[in-house]
Design an enzyme around this catalytic site. Structure first.
Site, PDB file in Angstrom:
ATOM      1  N   GLY A  17     -36.815 -29.167  -6.620  1.00  0.00           N
ATOM      2  CA  GLY A  17     -37.160 -29.571  -5.256  1.00  0.00           C
ATOM      3  C   GLY A  17     -36.082 -29.329  -4.216  1.00  0.00           C
ATOM      4  O   GLY A  17     -36.130 -29.915  -3.127  1.00  0.00           O
ATOM      5  N   SER A  18     -35.130 -28.429  -4.498  1.00  0.00           N
ATOM      6  CA  SER A  18     -34.074 -28.216  -3.496  1.00  0.00           C
ATOM      7  C   SER A  18     -34.645 -27.569  -2.231  1.00  0.00           C
ATOM      8  O   SER A  18     -34.150 -27.834  -1.128  1.00  0.00           O
ATOM      9  CB  SER A  18     -32.930 -27.364  -4.073  1.00  0.00           C
ATOM     10  OG  SER A  18     -33.355 -26.043  -4.313  1.00  0.00           O
ATOM     11  N   ARG A  98     -46.961 -21.748 -11.311  1.00  0.00           N
ATOM     12  CA  ARG A  98     -48.333 -21.448 -11.722  1.00  0.00           C
ATOM     13  C   ARG A  98     -48.901 -20.369 -10.820  1.00  0.00           C
ATOM     14  O   ARG A  98     -48.511 -20.276  -9.645  1.00  0.00           O
ATOM     15  CB  ARG A  98     -49.224 -22.686 -11.579  1.00  0.00           C
ATOM     16  CG  ARG A  98     -48.803 -23.847 -12.432  1.00  0.00           C
ATOM     17  CD  ARG A  98     -49.462 -23.778 -13.786  1.00  0.00           C
ATOM     18  NE  ARG A  98     -49.020 -24.893 -14.608  1.00  0.00           N
ATOM     19  CZ  ARG A  98     -49.543 -25.157 -15.792  1.00  0.00           C
ATOM     20  NH1 ARG A  98     -50.514 -24.423 -16.287  1.00  0.00           N
ATOM     21  NH2 ARG A  98     -49.102 -26.169 -16.510  1.00  0.00           N
ATOM     22  N   ILE A 100     -51.807 -18.993  -8.578  1.00  0.00           N
ATOM     23  CA  ILE A 100     -52.876 -19.594  -7.780  1.00  0.00           C
ATOM     24  C   ILE A 100     -54.145 -18.742  -7.894  1.00  0.00           C
ATOM     25  O   ILE A 100     -54.071 -17.517  -7.904  1.00  0.00           O
ATOM     26  CB  ILE A 100     -52.432 -19.619  -6.296  1.00  0.00           C
ATOM     27  CG1 ILE A 100     -51.127 -20.415  -6.123  1.00  0.00           C
ATOM     28  CG2 ILE A 100     -53.514 -20.146  -5.385  1.00  0.00           C
ATOM     29  CD1 ILE A 100     -51.231 -21.843  -6.466  1.00  0.00           C
ATOM     30  N   HIS A 116     -39.520 -16.760  -3.217  1.00  0.00           N
ATOM     31  CA  HIS A 116     -39.219 -16.129  -4.506  1.00  0.00           C
ATOM     32  C   HIS A 116     -37.785 -15.605  -4.491  1.00  0.00           C
ATOM     33  O   HIS A 116     -37.360 -14.991  -3.511  1.00  0.00           O
ATOM     34  CB  HIS A 116     -40.197 -14.975  -4.769  1.00  0.00           C
ATOM     35  CG  HIS A 116     -39.945 -14.305  -6.072  1.00  0.00           C
ATOM     36  ND1 HIS A 116     -40.316 -14.876  -7.275  1.00  0.00           N
ATOM     37  CD2 HIS A 116     -39.318 -13.137  -6.385  1.00  0.00           C
ATOM     38  CE1 HIS A 116     -39.938 -14.076  -8.265  1.00  0.00           C
ATOM     39  NE2 HIS A 116     -39.322 -13.021  -7.749  1.00  0.00           N
TER      40      HIS A 116
END
Ligand code: GAR
Length: 195
Positions: A17-18, A98, A100, A116
């Site tokens: 979660g950074s 995941r 989508i 990314h």
């Protein structure tokens, strides 16, 4: 600025979660006119959920029915229902591991973006920093792009280069790439907030 002027974000993540923290930081500093309305994860123990609670967002974990990389349609419907309930206008994938599918994509056309850790189209998928080292790249970086049905294939919105140092390990390189992500991702979200 009144609450109704703030771009309502739904952040999806599987890990630390950074990037969520970086978005929260820019909101707190008045650099980003947005509100983190929902934080969703597929991983019950993910730190991003804890962070979402601290921020005051609606925080939910939905463990997909199918193992592996792709989200199943039933899980996507649950994600969509929560995002709609929270009136989310932009969905941000921040370390969401995941793939989508069409249910989520159709609910938010050109309103789902992903960060990314490579200069796409190079090094799609997992462990992009290690991929850059293995390829002998002298420069890598990070990309924010629209999400489509592929793996890190959607239209590129913005990129930031990061130098590869001779003594880099995958970990040190990933850390510097993430530092760049923490500036790039909130700056792209800000362009949506101004529209
Ligand atoms: C980020 O570096 C993001 O680019 C990467 O996961 C990390 C999540 O970090 N995403 C991918 O590799 C997706 N293909 P965070 O949970 O600390 O924000």
């Amino acid at each position: 600025m009144s609450g109704s002027d703030l771009l309502r974000l739904g952040v999806l993540g599987s890990g630390h979660g950074s990037n969520l923290a970086a978005i929260g930081r820019d909101i707190d500093q008045g650099l980003l006119s947005a509100r983190i309305a929902a934080v969703l994860s597929d991983q019950p123990g993910a730190r991003i959920l804890e962070l979402g609670r601290t921020i005051g967002a609606r925080t939910e974990c939905i463990v997909p029915g199918l193992a592996g990389g792709r989200l199943d349609p039933a899980t996507e419907e649950k994600f969509v229902a929560i995002l709609r309930e929270e009136k989310v206008e932009l969905v941000v994938l921040a370390g969401f591991m995941r793939i989508i599918g069409s249910t989520l994509l159709a609910a938010f056309p050109r309103r789902i973006i992903n960060v990314h850790p490579s200069l796409l189209p190079k090094h799609r998928g997992a462990r992009a920093a290690a991929q850059a080292l293995a390829a002998g790249d002298q420069v890598t970086g990070c990309t924010v792009h629209y999400v489509d049905q592929g793996v890190d294939t959607g239209e590129i919105i913005a990129q930031q280069k990061v130098e590869v140092r001779p003594d880099d390990t995958a970990e040190t390189l990933q850390a510097r790439i993430q530092f760049a992500e923490h500036a790039l991702l909130p700056s792209v979200i800000a362009t949506f907030a101004r529209r």
